[in-house]
Design a protein around this motif. Sequence first.
Motif, PDB file in Angstrom:
ATOM      1  N   GLU A  33       9.638   9.793  -1.764  1.00  0.00           N
ATOM      2  CA  GLU A  33       8.201   9.864  -1.533  1.00  0.00           C
ATOM      3  C   GLU A  33       7.503  10.903  -2.414  1.00  0.00           C
ATOM      4  O   GLU A  33       8.095  11.893  -2.834  1.00  0.00           O
ATOM      5  CB  GLU A  33       7.922  10.215  -0.065  1.00  0.00           C
ATOM      6  N   LEU A  48      -7.329   4.312   2.814  1.00  0.00           N
ATOM      7  CA  LEU A  48      -6.197   4.141   1.907  1.00  0.00           C
ATOM      8  C   LEU A  48      -5.594   2.756   2.116  1.00  0.00           C
ATOM      9  O   LEU A  48      -5.311   2.365   3.253  1.00  0.00           O
ATOM     10  CB  LEU A  48      -5.144   5.225   2.164  1.00  0.00           C
ATOM     11  N   PHE A  49      -5.396   2.032   1.025  1.00  0.00           N
ATOM     12  CA  PHE A  49      -4.814   0.697   1.083  1.00  0.00           C
ATOM     13  C   PHE A  49      -3.542   0.640   0.251  1.00  0.00           C
ATOM     14  O   PHE A  49      -3.432   1.297  -0.793  1.00  0.00           O
ATOM     15  CB  PHE A  49      -5.802  -0.350   0.544  1.00  0.00           C
ATOM     16  N   GLY A  50      -2.598  -0.158   0.709  1.00  0.00           N
ATOM     17  CA  GLY A  50      -1.462  -0.528  -0.107  1.00  0.00           C
ATOM     18  C   GLY A  50      -1.795  -1.828  -0.811  1.00  0.00           C
ATOM     19  O   GLY A  50      -2.183  -2.804  -0.168  1.00  0.00           O
ATOM     20  N   ALA A  51      -1.699  -1.816  -2.140  1.00  0.00           N
ATOM     21  CA  ALA A  51      -2.011  -3.032  -2.896  1.00  0.00           C
ATOM     22  C   ALA A  51      -0.900  -4.049  -2.708  1.00  0.00           C
ATOM     23  O   ALA A  51       0.281  -3.693  -2.576  1.00  0.00           O
ATOM     24  CB  ALA A  51      -2.192  -2.704  -4.374  1.00  0.00           C
ATOM     25  N   ALA A  58      -3.989  -6.887  -0.001  1.00  0.00           N
ATOM     26  CA  ALA A  58      -3.998  -5.444   0.234  1.00  0.00           C
ATOM     27  C   ALA A  58      -4.039  -5.162   1.732  1.00  0.00           C
ATOM     28  O   ALA A  58      -4.665  -5.892   2.506  1.00  0.00           O
ATOM     29  CB  ALA A  58      -5.197  -4.803  -0.453  1.00  0.00           C
ATOM     30  N   THR A  59      -3.363  -4.096   2.162  1.00  0.00           N
ATOM     31  CA  THR A  59      -3.291  -3.758   3.583  1.00  0.00           C
ATOM     32  C   THR A  59      -3.679  -2.303   3.817  1.00  0.00           C
ATOM     33  O   THR A  59      -3.340  -1.421   3.026  1.00  0.00           O
ATOM     34  CB  THR A  59      -1.873  -3.992   4.141  1.00  0.00           C
ATOM     35  N   VAL A  61      -3.451   1.329   5.124  1.00  0.00           N
ATOM     36  CA  VAL A  61      -2.327   2.208   5.442  1.00  0.00           C
ATOM     37  C   VAL A  61      -2.677   3.031   6.681  1.00  0.00           C
ATOM     38  O   VAL A  61      -3.670   3.763   6.699  1.00  0.00           O
ATOM     39  CB  VAL A  61      -2.009   3.148   4.261  1.00  0.00           C
ATOM     40  N   LEU A  71       3.957   9.131   0.440  1.00  0.00           N
ATOM     41  CA  LEU A  71       4.037   7.692   0.204  1.00  0.00           C
ATOM     42  C   LEU A  71       5.269   7.349  -0.626  1.00  0.00           C
ATOM     43  O   LEU A  71       5.586   8.040  -1.597  1.00  0.00           O
ATOM     44  CB  LEU A  71       2.788   7.205  -0.544  1.00  0.00           C
ATOM     45  N   ASN A  75       2.027   0.595  -5.209  1.00  0.00           N
ATOM     46  CA  ASN A  75       0.640   0.694  -5.667  1.00  0.00           C
ATOM     47  C   ASN A  75      -0.284   0.877  -4.476  1.00  0.00           C
ATOM     48  O   ASN A  75      -0.273   0.082  -3.537  1.00  0.00           O
ATOM     49  CB  ASN A  75       0.259  -0.570  -6.448  1.00  0.00           C
ATOM     50  N   TYR A  76      -1.095   1.906  -4.542  1.00  0.00           N
ATOM     51  CA  TYR A  76      -2.056   2.223  -3.484  1.00  0.00           C
ATOM     52  C   TYR A  76      -3.416   2.482  -4.132  1.00  0.00           C
ATOM     53  O   TYR A  76      -3.512   2.775  -5.325  1.00  0.00           O
ATOM     54  CB  TYR A  76      -1.628   3.472  -2.712  1.00  0.00           C
ATOM     55  N   ASP A 261      -5.703  -1.744  -8.025  1.00  0.00           N
ATOM     56  CA  ASP A 261      -4.456  -2.291  -7.487  1.00  0.00           C
ATOM     57  C   ASP A 261      -3.268  -2.099  -8.428  1.00  0.00           C
ATOM     58  O   ASP A 261      -2.129  -2.337  -8.035  1.00  0.00           O
ATOM     59  CB  ASP A 261      -4.610  -3.793  -7.225  1.00  0.00           C
TER      60      ASP A 261
END
Length: 388
Positions: A33, A48-51, A58-59, A61, A71, A75-76, A261
């Motif tokens: 991490e 904050l999103f995870g691509a 995208a989701t 976080v 993390l 890709n975030y 992304d």
Amino acid sequence: ISLACIGLLAVWFTWNHHRQDEAADQLHYERNETELVVSNLSNAAVQLFGAGNALESATLVSGFDGSSIWLHPGNYFLNITHNGRSFFLPAPMIGYRAGPDEEGSFIISIRPAPKEFPPRLFNSSSAFLFIPGGNFLLGDRQNPRETHYVWLTGYFVYPFEITNAEFRAFLNDPEGYGNSANWCVNGKRWKSLNASRTTAKLKSTDTEYSRFGQDDQPVTWVNWFEANAYCRWATNKVGKARWLYSLPNDAEWEKAARGPDNFDYALGMTISDDEVDLYNWKKNSDALVTVTGIEQTKKIFTPNRYGLYNITGNVAEWTQSLNIPYNRDHPYVDDERNHDETPGLRSVRGGSWYSAAISYLYIPYRDAFHPEQSSQELGFRVVVKALP
């Protein structure tokens, strides 16, 4: 309690805290991490999103408190909302404490969105889009020694490639194409011996007009000297010595193209038979429909998360940069490779409507052309930066 006891307690607490830190760091090491640290200088709303592999995957976080989070590689990106305006900041992670900042962290400073945007090229032209400053990951992830972080100041980029109508204004302006002040030294030499072949000169009666010459289609058959001269003209004509209009350098083009992304293609990580229709890519130089104009593009294609269209396909795009290799040992820097007068092959990015292979559409791929070369696949887009 004696002073000796107090001293022993202090030593014990320090030792215990250090041991806890070591245990936490060992866990981060095992999880591979990196710490994302956010300095929210504008008190903006932050998510904050995870691509994912595509825009829609995208989701959000969970567990992010707006200031820091550890993390694993991936890709975030941050979605920032401030004063009713949203923008995005990439945060790609590549391994344990492998970030570009202090102790291998990845630090993002959120500053207010700019209050002033550069003037549009023409009243009918689209507005420029803001790409916030900060680090992004440059290079081909399939070559682990090539990818490295590059920090860029904020800049603006045109959502479309420059059109025939926009280039024709340059051709027709007495202070435009014919003005030697708009040309670099080698460009002047080329212009003194050659006439422009750009599709902006096509008339409605020409056989190739419907395929290449319509007003809102991207200008093609434009060489690097001409594209560079257009930008110099725009700086004086539109920028009024307050804004610098230019071709994007390699780093600026790739950051904008990848989007927050960090995609490998404009709209995702892959390009298969199911995804080809997302882009204007035909592999057929005799196709009746070739480049797509702005209005058609808006109807049938999707922009990346920054709002840019046709980064993959349509026309391949000139950059300001010489095609000089870079990697972690010899990272990209803004040096003589981006100077107007430096001789050499210039980098071309993004692939076109008739690129022969998918590899040309791969965002990290850099083609190379002599600055005097032109073809039915070559065009350009413009970036803008505020002058000091």
